[in-house]
Design a protein around this motif. Structure first.
Motif, PDB file in Angstrom:
ATOM      1  N   ASN A 129      -8.034   8.513   4.119  1.00  0.00           N
ATOM      2  CA  ASN A 129      -6.945   7.785   3.702  1.00  0.00           C
ATOM      3  C   ASN A 129      -7.258   6.250   2.718  1.00  0.00           C
ATOM      4  O   ASN A 129      -6.800   6.045   1.743  1.00  0.00           O
ATOM      5  CB  ASN A 129      -5.800   7.573   4.408  1.00  0.00           C
ATOM      6  CG  ASN A 129      -5.101   9.175   4.446  1.00  0.00           C
ATOM      7  OD1 ASN A 129      -5.118   9.941   3.614  1.00  0.00           O
ATOM      8  ND2 ASN A 129      -4.490   9.160   5.534  1.00  0.00           N
ATOM      9  N   LEU A 130      -7.718   5.729   3.855  1.00  0.00           N
ATOM     10  CA  LEU A 130      -8.345   4.070   3.190  1.00  0.00           C
ATOM     11  C   LEU A 130      -9.121   4.297   2.001  1.00  0.00           C
ATOM     12  O   LEU A 130      -8.848   3.424   0.973  1.00  0.00           O
ATOM     13  CB  LEU A 130      -8.867   3.470   4.442  1.00  0.00           C
ATOM     14  CG  LEU A 130      -9.220   1.997   4.057  1.00  0.00           C
ATOM     15  CD1 LEU A 130      -8.205   1.200   3.459  1.00  0.00           C
ATOM     16  CD2 LEU A 130      -9.947   1.115   5.266  1.00  0.00           C
ATOM     17  N   LEU A 131     -10.140   5.104   1.829  1.00  0.00           N
ATOM     18  CA  LEU A 131     -10.875   5.044   0.695  1.00  0.00           C
ATOM     19  C   LEU A 131     -10.306   5.698  -0.444  1.00  0.00           C
ATOM     20  O   LEU A 131     -10.609   5.099  -1.608  1.00  0.00           O
ATOM     21  CB  LEU A 131     -12.048   6.215   0.892  1.00  0.00           C
ATOM     22  CG  LEU A 131     -13.093   5.688   2.022  1.00  0.00           C
ATOM     23  CD1 LEU A 131     -13.980   6.974   2.302  1.00  0.00           C
ATOM     24  CD2 LEU A 131     -13.907   4.562   1.854  1.00  0.00           C
ATOM     25  N   HIS A 132      -9.184   6.345  -0.211  1.00  0.00           N
ATOM     26  CA  HIS A 132      -8.302   6.893  -1.511  1.00  0.00           C
ATOM     27  C   HIS A 132      -6.854   6.002  -1.705  1.00  0.00           C
ATOM     28  O   HIS A 132      -6.208   6.403  -2.488  1.00  0.00           O
ATOM     29  CB  HIS A 132      -8.057   8.283  -1.390  1.00  0.00           C
ATOM     30  CG  HIS A 132      -9.480   9.042  -1.511  1.00  0.00           C
ATOM     31  ND1 HIS A 132      -9.864   9.441  -0.241  1.00  0.00           N
ATOM     32  CD2 HIS A 132     -10.086   9.684  -2.381  1.00  0.00           C
ATOM     33  CE1 HIS A 132     -11.083  10.282  -0.413  1.00  0.00           C
ATOM     34  NE2 HIS A 132     -11.078  10.406  -1.691  1.00  0.00           N
ATOM     35  N   ALA A 133      -6.948   4.781  -1.177  1.00  0.00           N
ATOM     36  CA  ALA A 133      -5.702   3.962  -1.255  1.00  0.00           C
ATOM     37  C   ALA A 133      -5.542   3.586  -2.567  1.00  0.00           C
ATOM     38  O   ALA A 133      -6.586   2.979  -3.256  1.00  0.00           O
ATOM     39  CB  ALA A 133      -5.739   2.840  -0.140  1.00  0.00           C
ATOM     40  N   VAL A 134      -4.126   3.208  -2.944  1.00  0.00           N
ATOM     41  CA  VAL A 134      -3.979   2.823  -4.334  1.00  0.00           C
ATOM     42  C   VAL A 134      -3.694   1.290  -4.070  1.00  0.00           C
ATOM     43  O   VAL A 134      -4.322   0.585  -5.101  1.00  0.00           O
ATOM     44  CB  VAL A 134      -2.674   3.089  -4.589  1.00  0.00           C
ATOM     45  CG1 VAL A 134      -2.253   2.433  -6.009  1.00  0.00           C
ATOM     46  CG2 VAL A 134      -2.392   4.648  -4.817  1.00  0.00           C
ATOM     47  N   ALA A 135      -3.594   0.851  -2.911  1.00  0.00           N
ATOM     48  CA  ALA A 135      -3.852  -0.868  -2.658  1.00  0.00           C
ATOM     49  C   ALA A 135      -3.865  -1.040  -1.159  1.00  0.00           C
ATOM     50  O   ALA A 135      -3.425  -0.144  -0.336  1.00  0.00           O
ATOM     51  CB  ALA A 135      -2.045  -1.498  -2.884  1.00  0.00           C
ATOM     52  N   LYS A 136      -4.297  -1.894  -0.629  1.00  0.00           N
ATOM     53  CA  LYS A 136      -4.632  -2.398   0.666  1.00  0.00           C
ATOM     54  C   LYS A 136      -5.059  -3.680   0.909  1.00  0.00           C
ATOM     55  O   LYS A 136      -5.406  -4.398  -0.195  1.00  0.00           O
ATOM     56  CB  LYS A 136      -6.099  -1.233   0.940  1.00  0.00           C
ATOM     57  CG  LYS A 136      -7.347  -1.787   0.048  1.00  0.00           C
ATOM     58  CD  LYS A 136      -8.416  -0.745   0.655  1.00  0.00           C
ATOM     59  CE  LYS A 136      -9.583  -1.089  -0.457  1.00  0.00           C
ATOM     60  NZ  LYS A 136     -10.858  -0.080  -0.263  1.00  0.00           N
ATOM     61  N   ASN A 137      -4.667  -3.960   2.179  1.00  0.00           N
ATOM     62  CA  ASN A 137      -5.151  -5.599   2.707  1.00  0.00           C
ATOM     63  C   ASN A 137      -5.187  -5.556   4.049  1.00  0.00           C
ATOM     64  O   ASN A 137      -5.153  -4.411   4.628  1.00  0.00           O
ATOM     65  CB  ASN A 137      -3.903  -6.311   2.285  1.00  0.00           C
ATOM     66  CG  ASN A 137      -4.119  -7.672   2.294  1.00  0.00           C
ATOM     67  OD1 ASN A 137      -5.478  -8.107   2.461  1.00  0.00           O
ATOM     68  ND2 ASN A 137      -3.204  -8.551   1.555  1.00  0.00           N
ATOM     69  N   TYR A 138      -5.697  -6.632   4.676  1.00  0.00           N
ATOM     70  CA  TYR A 138      -6.032  -6.445   6.055  1.00  0.00           C
ATOM     71  C   TYR A 138      -5.983  -8.155   6.422  1.00  0.00           C
ATOM     72  O   TYR A 138      -6.130  -8.954   5.537  1.00  0.00           O
ATOM     73  CB  TYR A 138      -7.471  -6.106   6.310  1.00  0.00           C
ATOM     74  CG  TYR A 138      -8.520  -6.885   5.765  1.00  0.00           C
ATOM     75  CD1 TYR A 138      -9.114  -7.800   6.585  1.00  0.00           C
ATOM     76  CD2 TYR A 138      -9.141  -6.728   4.519  1.00  0.00           C
ATOM     77  CE1 TYR A 138     -10.343  -8.591   6.329  1.00  0.00           C
ATOM     78  CE2 TYR A 138     -10.288  -7.644   4.247  1.00  0.00           C
ATOM     79  CZ  TYR A 138     -10.842  -8.314   5.201  1.00  0.00           C
ATOM     80  OH  TYR A 138     -12.017  -9.098   4.625  1.00  0.00           O
ATOM     81  N   THR A 139      -5.778  -8.189   7.831  1.00  0.00           N
ATOM     82  CA  THR A 139      -5.742  -9.629   8.448  1.00  0.00           C
ATOM     83  C   THR A 139      -6.400  -9.817   9.753  1.00  0.00           C
ATOM     84  O   THR A 139      -6.439  -8.543  10.192  1.00  0.00           O
ATOM     85  CB  THR A 139      -4.343 -10.254   8.261  1.00  0.00           C
ATOM     86  OG1 THR A 139      -4.457 -11.507   8.908  1.00  0.00           O
ATOM     87  CG2 THR A 139      -3.466  -9.424   9.440  1.00  0.00           C
ATOM     88  N   LEU A 140      -6.829 -10.967  10.052  1.00  0.00           N
ATOM     89  CA  LEU A 140      -7.657 -10.963  11.393  1.00  0.00           C
ATOM     90  C   LEU A 140      -6.663 -11.603  12.434  1.00  0.00           C
ATOM     91  O   LEU A 140      -5.760 -12.514  12.142  1.00  0.00           O
ATOM     92  CB  LEU A 140      -8.710 -11.903  11.214  1.00  0.00           C
ATOM     93  CG  LEU A 140      -9.842 -11.354  10.252  1.00  0.00           C
ATOM     94  CD1 LEU A 140     -11.025 -12.333  10.318  1.00  0.00           C
ATOM     95  CD2 LEU A 140     -10.339  -9.924  10.650  1.00  0.00           C
ATOM     96  N   LEU A 141      -6.580 -10.785  13.659  1.00  0.00           N
ATOM     97  CA  LEU A 141      -5.564 -11.300  14.583  1.00  0.00           C
ATOM     98  C   LEU A 141      -6.323 -12.156  15.644  1.00  0.00           C
ATOM     99  O   LEU A 141      -7.514 -11.804  16.144  1.00  0.00           O
ATOM    100  CB  LEU A 141      -4.943 -10.073  15.204  1.00  0.00           C
ATOM    101  CG  LEU A 141      -3.990  -9.413  14.219  1.00  0.00           C
ATOM    102  CD1 LEU A 141      -3.523  -8.343  15.065  1.00  0.00           C
ATOM    103  CD2 LEU A 141      -2.740 -10.113  13.521  1.00  0.00           C
TER     104      LEU A 141
END
Length: 979
Positions: free
Chosen positions: A40-52
């Motif tokens: 799903n991540l590979l075919h995402a339209v938009a994505k983001n991430y953050t470090l905790l």
């Protein structure tokens, strides 16, 4: 993740980084709950991430379990409670290539595969960067030519679906770099550099990926200060997973490799580095410089040959145009000495530098040399080589090697690389020239780059064993062996060329030597007589000998086909009918006749010949494209045990055309290929070796060593190697020791075991030749090489055991290795191995427990040397081929007689000693009573002499005591082990 590990919480999650990801996908693509989040991540339209932020494991509190442990359990736990686990020492730098690799520009190369990191942090980092690649590639190259096709392989990744991945680096025909990447959305993207890379100069190529930015740098010069640099940026996301496939250096079945040499290659899996940060020196500096000097010299040689040839041919054409045609001039042109032009504008220094080349050119006739420049240079090289070999094959040929070497160098420079292999062997073995490992490596690499079969096998063997200063590298060995293995089936179907069938003929075997023949030999003449009379077996054997060049007969396909035809048309033998049908189908030496071939094939199949049943399947597959009928015949032939049918069924599954089975099935194809390989099928074996080197099939786990063994097995069937072996055997049979030594040295250095043991045998028979001409310890070197081969003969182990036992020249005695060699011979069923082990025990040697386990002798049952001796002699006797008394049976009988005699002697001595002591006791008692009686009667006591007893007691006790003190009888005058 909250508490520290304790007695109850054994494996709390150890987290160094927590990544919170968020992405948006289309509704239709995320409806399937079985789809993994990565997809799903590979075919995402938009994505983001953050470090905790996370709490380190050893800063977390202990949990109060409200439980009291027993004191012993609590004590044991406290001993290791504060022990900090150590991560495995690992970094991201991988050395893909350490030694030079000669790339011939063909469809073979080095296969490397990355494993996942053992260090969890490194592995986590790698997985995070699947859509954001960060890595660096650094490799050294020496290019001879730009690509002759559209693209040539340098370094590229092939994924589990057999598709190009990220990165894929190729060379174009104009000299640019073509860099290809696989995108996250499934497409491919490629870019071409703006600068070309240099020819005939060592340079370092550095390519770094940092997300969508690629930096390409080529550096030359001693300090790598001269360079070209280009930065390329993309906005697309690259897909990069370096463990989901394998890397290829050079060529493969998908693309040809470059023509040149690869140097050290380093891969930084997790870092994008500037060229100044990369540590990748050209380690083999002397060898790399020698390669550069070689091609500089060869450029001069090729220019001289090209100009000389073209000028001489122009002069001949002008002279022919001016001369009137008559019989005298025709005879003069055909048989007279060619006219020589003395007006070539060569500088005096150039003539002195290439004296042997000018001498050879003056002696050659250039009338029939091809007009094409490259072909003419190669043709001249071949002629120079043939004249040199003719001199080498003379009675005093080995004396002339030092004077022949310059001519071989010139032939090598002309591109005739059989000469390169001769030079490599001369320098590596010191055959009448000073031994020079550097020059040997140079000419072996040059020959391998020129695709010379024996040179490639030499390189493959040296890297397979890690000998003669070549590093042990199975992937590199496979690259060389697979090149020749791929050509072997093609060479076998080529009727021209210096080829012969590779036969396992040992010079120790007098029976096999007796049946070697020639066209005028008794064996051949008898077979011909029987074949003329209509003997089908004689006709088939005669045709095989002529078609393949077996048993000393010169290869003659035309004569073989005549016997195939005669046997097929006159007899009802199905094998002859089948062989002739195949010849008619393929048109080998005869005009194709498909109609008659099919009739003969059906006739042979009706007689139950499984090869013919397979042949019918081949006919319907190749000519009718009727895969259902082809599969039907192949399944039937496969049930009958035909390996060709197994291979053909595998091809149907591999191509996805098996009737009723949709799509390709590589797993089933691999199973059929493996079955065919076990039956000796060449192409099936090649497929299995490919599967083992790539490891892309679950049924074939990656095993580079096994891949090399299978490829080596096929390469050693090559007809060009067989031709050299046959020349050595013929020379030996004719008593030409010098020529036999020459050709067996050439064959042995390719790594074929039978030639190595035969060469060692020659050196044993004629130690004067070995000492005079070879710069190596011949007997030791080649017997030692042979025992490290697969299925080495037992007599080679015995020979090495003897050499270790006695010591040989500069080699010291080593009883432990001697025992190992004898044990291996014994394990192969050789009675002499058991016999020699027993003799070593009788001499006082101790057989280690691991050797006894190796021989399946239980030390608990056979606890002493006598028991082990009896077991070894019994096995020796059981493995002996002699029906009458053998040394093993006599040794076993002698051992048991000694044991019986020792037991009898031991019992007799005890009986004698007991009797003697009893007699003394009785005599003393009688004397005592006599003395008491005398004293009571007041008589003078008689003096008792001790003389009768002293000499009697002295000799009797000592031997009895010695014998009883021994656990086993003393053994003397033992014979020494013999091979």
């Amino acid at each position: 993740m909250v508490y520290r590990d304790d007695y109850f919480i054994r494996h709390s999650i150890s987290v160094s980084v927590v990544i919170l990801r968020a992405w948006i996908t289309h509704q239709y693509s995320s409806g399937d709950l079985n789809v993994k989040w990565e997809e799903n991540l590979l075919h995402a339209v938009a994505k983001n991430y953050t470090l905790l932020k996370t709490v380190p494991p050893f800063e977390r509190p202990f949990k109060d379990h409200q439980v009291c442990l027993e004191w012993n359990m609590d004590y044991i736990w406290n001993l290791r409670a504060n022990k900090i686990p150590q991560c495995p020492l690992e970094n991201d730098v991988v050395t893909l290539l350490e030694f030079l690799y000669a790339s011939s520009g063909e469809n073979t190369g080095i296969v490397k595969k990355f494993l996942r990191f053992q260090n969890r942090e490194l592995e986590a980092t790698r997985r995070q960067r699947i859509d954001y690649p960060v890595f660096t590639v650094s490799l050294w190259l020496y290019l001879l030519h730009y690509c002759k096709a559209n693209l040539c392989g340098i370094l590229y990744f092939v994924d589990s679906n057999e598709m190009y991945g990220t990165p894929s680096i190729f060379l174009t025909e104009e000299g640019y770099l073509h860099i290809q990447m696989h995108l996250v959305k499934g497409e491919d993207l490629a870019v071409k550099t703006k600068f070309t890379i240099p020819l005939k100069e060592w340079f370092r190529l550095d390519i770094s990926f940092n997300g969508g930015q690629i930096v390409v740098t080529t550096s030359t010069g001693q300090d790598l200060k001269d360079y070209h640099n280009q930065t390329i940026s993309f906005h697309e996301d690259f897909h990069y997973n370096d463990t989901s496939g394998y890397f290829i250096i050079g060529g493969s079945r998908y693309v040809a490799g470059i023509e040149g040499f690869f140097g050290p290659l380093k891969y930084y899996r997790l870092h994008a580095l500037h060229p100044a940060q990369i540590f990748n020196p050209l380690l083999e500096k002397q060898l790399s410089q020698q390669i550069k000097f070689y091609y500089e010299r060869c450029a001069e040689v090729q220019e001289i040959v090209s100009v000389y040839t073209s000028t001489a041919q122009q002069g001949d054409r002008r002279q022919e145009a001016c001369n009137l045609r008559n019989s005298y001039l025709d005879l003069k042109l055909r048989y007279g000495r060619p006219s020589m032009c003395r007006a070539f504008p060569w500088e005096k220094e150039l003539r002195a530098k290439h004296r042997s080349l000018f001498q050879a050119l003056l002696e050659l006739s250039l009338v029939t040399v091809p007009r094409n420049q490259n072909e003419s240079v190669l043709d001249i090289g071949g002629r120079i080589f043939e004249k040199a070999v003719k001199r080498l094959s003379s009675v005093d040929g080995l004396h002339q090697i030092s004077s022949i070497v310059p001519f071989l160098m010139d032939a090598s420079c002309c591109g005739y690389h059989k000469a390169s292999y001769y030079l490599a062997v001369f320098y590596e073995t010191g055959l009448t020239v000073p031994r020079d490992q550097l020059q040997g490596m140079l000419y072996s690499l040059v020959g391998g780059q020129g695709s010379e079969r024996l040179s490639s096998m030499n390189l493959g063997y040296k890297h397979y064993q890690g000998i003669d200063n070549y590093p042990l590298d199975w992937e590199l060995s496979y690259a060389y062996y697979s090149n020749i293995a791929t050509k072997t089936p093609l060479d076998q179907h080529t009727l021209q060329g210096d080829q012969a069938y590779v036969e396992t003929i040992r010079l120790k075997d007098d029976e096999i030597l007796k049946v070697q023949t020639k066209e005028d030999g008794d064996v051949f003449m008898w077979l011909k007589h029987e074949a003329t009379r209509g003997n089908a077996a004689a006709q088939q054997r005669l045709a095989q000998m002529l078609f393949w060049g077996q048993q000393g007969v010169t290869k003659n396909p035309e004569a073989a086909i005549e016997w195939y035809a005669k046997g097929a048309l006159e007899t009802e033998d199905p094998a002859l009918i089948y062989d002739y049908a195949i010849v008619l189908f393929k048109g080998q030496g005869v005009k194709k006749n498909r109609r008659l071939a099919l009739e003969l094939m059906k006739k042979a199949a009706s007689k139950g010949l499984h090869q013919a049943v397979n042949g019918l399947g081949w006919y319907y597959h190749k000519f009718k494209k009727n895969y259902a009928k082809a599969a039907k015949y192949w399944l039937k032939a496969e049930e009958m045990g035909n390996p060709d049918a197994s291979y053909n069924l595998g091809v149907l599954y591999l191509d996805g055309i098996f009737p009723g089975v949709p799509g390709r099935n590589q797993t089933l194809a691999g199973e059929y290929f493996h079955k065919a390989a076990q039956g000796g099928h060449i192409e099936g074996t090649l497929w299995c070796s490919l599967y083992y080197i790539t490891g892309n099939l679950e049924t074939f786990p990656r095993d580079p060593e096994k891949a090399v063994v299978w490829a080596k097995h096929i390469a050693e069937k090559n007809g060009y190697l067989g031709h050299v072996i046959r020349k050595g055997l013929n020379a030996y049979l004719e008593g030409s020791w010098h020529e036999a030594l020459l050709y067996y040295v050439l064959a042995a250095e390719t790594g074929i075991e039978v030639s190595q043991t035969n060469l060692a045998h020659i050196c044993e028979e004629r130690p004067d030749l070995a000492k005079r001409y070879l710069g190596v310890n011949c007997v030791w070197r080649y017997y030692n090489f042979s025992v490290f081969q697969i299925d080495a003969p037992s007599f080679a182990y015995l020979k090495m055991g003897d050499l270790y036992y006695y010591g040989h020249q500069n080699q010291s005695q080593d009883l432990e290795l001697s025992v190992q060699m004898y044990a291996q011979a014994a394990l192969d069923g050789d009675s002499q191995g058991f016999f020699n082990l027993a003799l070593l025990i009788e001499e006082g040697a101790i057989i280690p427990h691991h050797i006894l386990d190796f021989l399946e002798i239980d030390p608990t049952i056979h606890s002493n040397n006598i028991s082990i001796l009896r077991e070894l002699y019994e096995r020796c006797w059981s493995h002996s081929n002699e029906e009458s008394f053998s040394p093993c049976s006599l040794a076993w009988l002698y051992l048991n007689l000694r044991l019986i005699w020792g037991a009898v002697l031991h019992s007799a001595l005890i009986y004698f000693l007991g009797t003697f002591l009893l007699s003394i006791l009785i005599a003393w008692t009688v004397q005592y009573f006599q003395s008491v009686s005398a004293s009571s009667s007041h008589l003078m006591p008689a003096r008792v002499s001790a003389n009768p007893t002293d000499p009697t007691a002295s000799p009797a006790v000592t031997p009895t005591a010695d014998a009883s003190a021994q656990d086993q009888p003393t053994i003397t005058n033992n014979p020494e082990p013999r091979g």
